[in-house]
Design an enzyme around this catalytic site. Structure first.
Site, PDB file in Angstrom:
ATOM      1  N   CYS A 166      -3.848  12.986  12.965  1.00 39.75           N
ATOM      2  CA  CYS A 166      -4.673  12.011  13.069  1.00 39.75           C
ATOM      3  C   CYS A 166      -4.288  11.099  14.302  1.00 39.75           C
ATOM      4  CB  CYS A 166      -4.250  10.988  11.679  1.00 39.75           C
ATOM      5  SG  CYS A 166      -2.447  10.089  12.041  1.00 39.75           S
TER       6      CYS A 166
ATOM      7  N   ILE B 116       8.437   6.392  17.125  1.00 38.60           N
ATOM      8  CA  ILE B 116       7.896   7.114  15.956  1.00 38.60           C
ATOM      9  C   ILE B 116       7.001   7.912  16.248  1.00 38.60           C
ATOM     10  CG2 ILE B 116       7.777   6.810  13.293  1.00 38.60           C
ATOM     11  CD1 ILE B 116      10.163   5.554  14.223  1.00 38.60           C
TER      12      ILE B 116
ATOM     13  N   LEU C 151       9.040  19.074   7.526  1.00 40.05           N
ATOM     14  CA  LEU C 151      10.163  18.575   6.671  1.00 40.05           C
ATOM     15  C   LEU C 151      10.001  18.681   5.094  1.00 40.05           C
ATOM     16  CD1 LEU C 151      11.561  15.782   8.730  1.00 40.05           C
ATOM     17  CD2 LEU C 151      12.255  18.103   8.965  1.00 40.05           C
TER      18      LEU C 151
ATOM     19  N   ARG D 112      -8.489  -0.058   4.667  1.00 42.96           N
ATOM     20  CA  ARG D 112      -7.526   0.666   3.960  1.00 42.96           C
ATOM     21  C   ARG D 112      -6.427   0.085   3.536  1.00 42.96           C
ATOM     22  NH1 ARG D 112      -6.192   5.816   7.290  1.00 42.96           N
ATOM     23  NH2 ARG D 112      -4.928   5.940   5.446  1.00 42.96           N
TER      24      ARG D 112
ATOM     25  N   LYS E 101       0.864  -1.287   0.047  1.00 38.53           N
ATOM     26  CA  LYS E 101      -0.069  -0.252  -0.128  1.00 38.53           C
ATOM     27  C   LYS E 101       0.832   1.298   0.053  1.00 38.53           C
ATOM     28  CE  LYS E 101      -1.671   1.907   3.956  1.00 38.53           C
ATOM     29  NZ  LYS E 101      -1.538   3.255   4.432  1.00 38.53           N
ATOM     30  N   ASN E 102       1.743   1.263   0.882  1.00 38.95           N
ATOM     31  CA  ASN E 102       2.811   2.392   1.076  1.00 38.95           C
ATOM     32  C   ASN E 102       3.701   2.755  -0.051  1.00 38.95           C
ATOM     33  OD1 ASN E 102       1.175   3.250   3.411  1.00 38.95           O
ATOM     34  ND2 ASN E 102       2.856   2.411   4.777  1.00 38.95           N
TER      35      ASN E 102
ATOM     36  N   ARG F  25       1.830  14.293  13.640  1.00 36.00           N
ATOM     37  CA  ARG F  25       2.146  14.291  12.108  1.00 36.00           C
ATOM     38  C   ARG F  25       2.225  15.612  11.450  1.00 36.00           C
ATOM     39  NH1 ARG F  25      -0.482   8.870   9.876  1.00 36.00           N
ATOM     40  NH2 ARG F  25       1.554   8.912   8.610  1.00 36.00           N
TER      41      ARG F  25
ATOM     42  N   ASP G 123       4.731  -0.017  11.851  1.00 35.04           N
ATOM     43  CA  ASP G 123       3.419  -0.413  11.620  1.00 35.04           C
ATOM     44  C   ASP G 123       3.133  -1.809  11.964  1.00 35.04           C
ATOM     45  OD1 ASP G 123       2.891   2.199  10.383  1.00 35.04           O
ATOM     46  OD2 ASP G 123       3.569   1.169   8.481  1.00 35.04           O
TER      47      ASP G 123
HETATM   48  C1  EPZ Z   1       4.872   6.567   6.666  1.00 30.72           C
HETATM   49  O1  EPZ Z   1       4.072   7.802   7.279  1.00 30.72           O
HETATM   50  C2  EPZ Z   1       3.724   5.617   6.525  1.00 30.72           C
HETATM   51  N1  EPZ Z   1       2.729   6.015   5.485  1.00 30.72           N
HETATM   52  C3  EPZ Z   1       3.345   5.063   7.750  1.00 30.72           C
HETATM   53  O2  EPZ Z   1       2.354   4.155   7.850  1.00 30.72           O
HETATM   54  C4  EPZ Z   1       4.523   4.710   8.834  1.00 30.72           C
HETATM   55  O3  EPZ Z   1       3.998   4.282   9.913  1.00 30.72           O
HETATM   56  C5  EPZ Z   1       5.673   5.714   8.846  1.00 30.72           C
HETATM   57  O4  EPZ Z   1       5.825   5.914   7.553  1.00 30.72           O
HETATM   58  C6  EPZ Z   1       6.839   5.306   9.430  1.00 30.72           C
HETATM   59  O5  EPZ Z   1       7.230   4.131   8.915  1.00 30.72           O
HETATM   60  C7  EPZ Z   1       2.746   6.135   4.418  1.00 30.72           C
HETATM   61  O6  EPZ Z   1       3.677   5.718   3.688  1.00 30.72           O
HETATM   62  C8  EPZ Z   1       1.569   6.399   3.810  1.00 30.72           C
HETATM   63  P1  EPZ Z   1       7.271   9.854   8.670  1.00 30.72           P
HETATM   64  P2  EPZ Z   1       4.978   9.124   7.171  1.00 30.72           P
HETATM   65  O7  EPZ Z   1       6.987  10.982   7.928  1.00 30.72           O
HETATM   66  O8  EPZ Z   1       5.615   9.377   6.026  1.00 30.72           O
HETATM   67  C9  EPZ Z   1       7.401  13.101  12.163  1.00 30.72           C
HETATM   68  C10 EPZ Z   1       0.294   2.954   7.830  1.00 30.72           C
HETATM   69  O9  EPZ Z   1      -0.337   2.347   8.847  1.00 30.72           O
HETATM   70  N2  EPZ Z   1       7.428  14.087  10.986  1.00 30.72           N
HETATM   71  O10 EPZ Z   1       8.344   8.736   8.617  1.00 30.72           O
HETATM   72  O11 EPZ Z   1       3.910   9.939   7.539  1.00 30.72           O
HETATM   73  C11 EPZ Z   1       6.119  12.287  12.101  1.00 30.72           C
HETATM   74  O12 EPZ Z   1       5.167  13.087  12.934  1.00 30.72           O
HETATM   75  C12 EPZ Z   1       1.000   4.220   8.048  1.00 30.72           C
HETATM   76  O13 EPZ Z   1       0.274   2.414   6.678  1.00 30.72           O
HETATM   77  C13 EPZ Z   1       7.635  15.561  11.242  1.00 30.72           C
HETATM   78  O14 EPZ Z   1       7.624  15.690  12.370  1.00 30.72           O
HETATM   79  O15 EPZ Z   1       5.913   8.920   8.384  1.00 30.72           O
HETATM   80  C14 EPZ Z   1       6.764  11.037  12.958  1.00 30.72           C
HETATM   81  O16 EPZ Z   1       6.654  11.111  14.226  1.00 30.72           O
HETATM   82  C15 EPZ Z   1       0.873   4.920   9.215  1.00 30.72           C
HETATM   83  N3  EPZ Z   1       7.854  16.480  10.335  1.00 30.72           N
HETATM   84  C16 EPZ Z   1       8.000  10.942  12.303  1.00 30.72           C
HETATM   85  O17 EPZ Z   1       8.542  12.104  11.968  1.00 30.72           O
HETATM   86  C17 EPZ Z   1       7.562  16.029   9.058  1.00 30.72           C
HETATM   87  O18 EPZ Z   1       7.655  16.700   8.047  1.00 30.72           O
HETATM   88  C18 EPZ Z   1       8.066  10.074  11.096  1.00 30.72           C
HETATM   89  O19 EPZ Z   1       7.091  10.157  10.189  1.00 30.72           O
HETATM   90  C19 EPZ Z   1       7.524  14.808   8.820  1.00 30.72           C
HETATM   91  C20 EPZ Z   1       7.384  13.653   9.597  1.00 30.72           C
END
Ligand code: EPZ
Length: 428
Positions: free
Chosen positions: A120, A332, A129, A402, A22-23, A125, A310
């Protein structure tokens, strides 16, 4: 709202074909905006999230054609021209990954207006960045009334972008924008997830010049235009890990095909430590557990190749029946233990303190009505229910739809007693 009912106690024996990730799929779909030629994605999962993104892309000018074959779905996405550069709140709110159309719209059309996704259930989130990366590439960004207004009238230009911590979404976003920027971009502190590698492979097939995807430093040399391509979506490592944990929880022997063991190595090591047998093969893996109580082990979530956040809910479900006390640390997301009180309804003994959950294994779980709170939490409840005595009903399974393709079918084929209770109350 559909529910899923599971009668626990059946061993799982058989084979499960793992779907495309999915991702990966949703980022690859966003990547198709970068070219006017058709992008053909095979091994596509059919999920609520991919359908949803298809609808958003349709509004932006993409023609989406889906066909289904014996080996998964195929989706052809063609965007002859960008008809709209706006991704409105009502669409982005429903799926955060919709935000990733910002980079491709900006790179191809020079402007975009995309709603901020908001928080969410699992955490705040932010997307700071993502925006910093686009600004470094020369975009002018303004935030107004919940929208990001981005402009790059004379195109984007390569830059050095240093991520202060790992973000999967921001790394993908930087890649999606930098491939059409003038000159070289270097990303440091980049995410190393297999979904990044998959996106880079597809972009490379489209004509992009990318080196180092899968490592912390990625170099991109911008090209003037990208072409169409055919790309097979990588296997879903979270689905792979989830069914591996389901087999461990229920006992039995399950072969997982159309996937790879190396993408969930950090999970497999922990499962082996807990007493589960794993055979790593060339085109998948086999998970086996015949009797005997599992041992409690500790896990801490981390960016790839660490233990995936995840898979945390599913692993916690396994630990509810292990011998001893397991500590599960979530690093995370700040609010990703919502499954703990639901697991407690099944008789689990879990104490949450900040980012740490202590799970004291119990001898048995007992069925109860439970509520899904997010995608991975809901499948954690399904795993627990496979070993609980009696029939557990999981409510709000739209979360599950989803990200898990034909879950009931895949588990039933291995002997689980799982059925869906649809909206109207009748069984589907
Ligand atoms: C991806 O989310 C996945 N989603 C998530 O899967 C997964 O849990 C996550 O990566 C970590 O592996 C998709 O690919 C659609 P991050 P993402 O940016 O990209 C913080 C599922 O169930 N952060 O690596 O949103 C953030 O809040 C989902 O399929 C900032 O602070 O995750 C988090 O604490 C849930 N500022 C951490 O970094 C930013 O600009 C890592 O988030 C971006 C992120």
């Amino acid at each position: 709202m559909d529910k899923i009912a599971i009668v626990g106690g059946e061993r799982l024996v058989g084979e499960i074909r793992i779907s495309g990730a999915k991702n990966s799929a949703i980022k690859l779909m966003a990547a198709s905006l970068l070219t006017d030629e058709p992008v053909r994605l095979t091994n596509m999962p059919r999920l609520a999230d991919t359908r949803f993104l298809g609808r958003l892309l349709g509004r932006l000018g993409t023609e989406v054609v889906e066909t289904d074959g014996p080996n998964g779905g195929q989706t052809i996405l063609t965007t002859p021209e960008i008809l709209s550069t706006i991704a409105p709140y009502d669409l982005v709110r429903q799926m955060r990954a919709s935000f990733n159309v910002l980079g491709p719209l900006l790179a191809r059309a020079g402007q975009a207006k995309v709603s901020l996704p908001g928080g969410c259930a699992i955490g705040a989130r932010p997307v700071d960045l993502h925006l910093q990366a686009l600004e470094a590439l020369g975009a002018r960004i303004e935030l107004n009334e919940g929208y990001v207004y981005a402009q790059a009238p004379r195109g984007l230009r390569g830059a050095r972008i240093e991520f202060p911590f790992v973000s999967v979404g921001a790394t993908e976003h930087a890649l999606l924008a930098a491939v059409l920027a003038r000159g070289e971009t270097v990303l440091t502190g980049a995410a190393r997830e297999p979904e990044i590698v998959d996106l880079a492979l597809c972009l490379t097939a489209m004509g992009a010049r990318i080196e180092g995807a899968g490592s912390a430093t990625i170099r991109i040399v911008g090209v003037e235009r990208l072409s169409g391509a055919t790309h097979a979506v990588a296997p879903d490592r979270i689905e792979t890990g989830t069914y591996a944990l389901a087999a461990a929880m229920a006992g039995g022997e399950v072969r997982l095909t159309n996937t790879r063991a190396d993408i969930i190595e950090s999970l497999l090591v922990k499962m082996e430590e807990a007493g589960v047998e794993v055979d790593r093969g060339a085109d998948g893996l086999t998970v086996r557990r015949n009797g005997g109580r599992l041992k409690a082990v500790e896990v801490t979530t981390d960016p790839y190749p660490g233990f995936a956040t995840d898979l945390q809910a599913q692993f916690m479900a396994l630990m509810t029946l292990a011998d001893g006390e397991s500590v599960v640390r979530e690093t995370i997301f700040e609010n990703r233990f919502m499954h703990a009180p639901e697991l407690a309804r099944l008789g689990a003994d879990i104490v949450v303190n900040g980012g740490e959950a202590r799970v004291r294994g119990v001898a048995n779980l007992e069925a109860a009505p439970v509520m899904a709170t997010d995608l991975r939490a809901s499948v954690g409840l399904v795993i627990a229910a496979l070993a609980a005595r009696g029939e557990t009903v999981v409510d709000r399974v739209y979360h599950l739809d989803r990200g898990f393709e034909r879950l009931e079918e895949k588990l039933s084929a291995c002997g689980a007693r799982v059925r869906r209770i649809s909206d109207a109350g009748e069984e589907a």
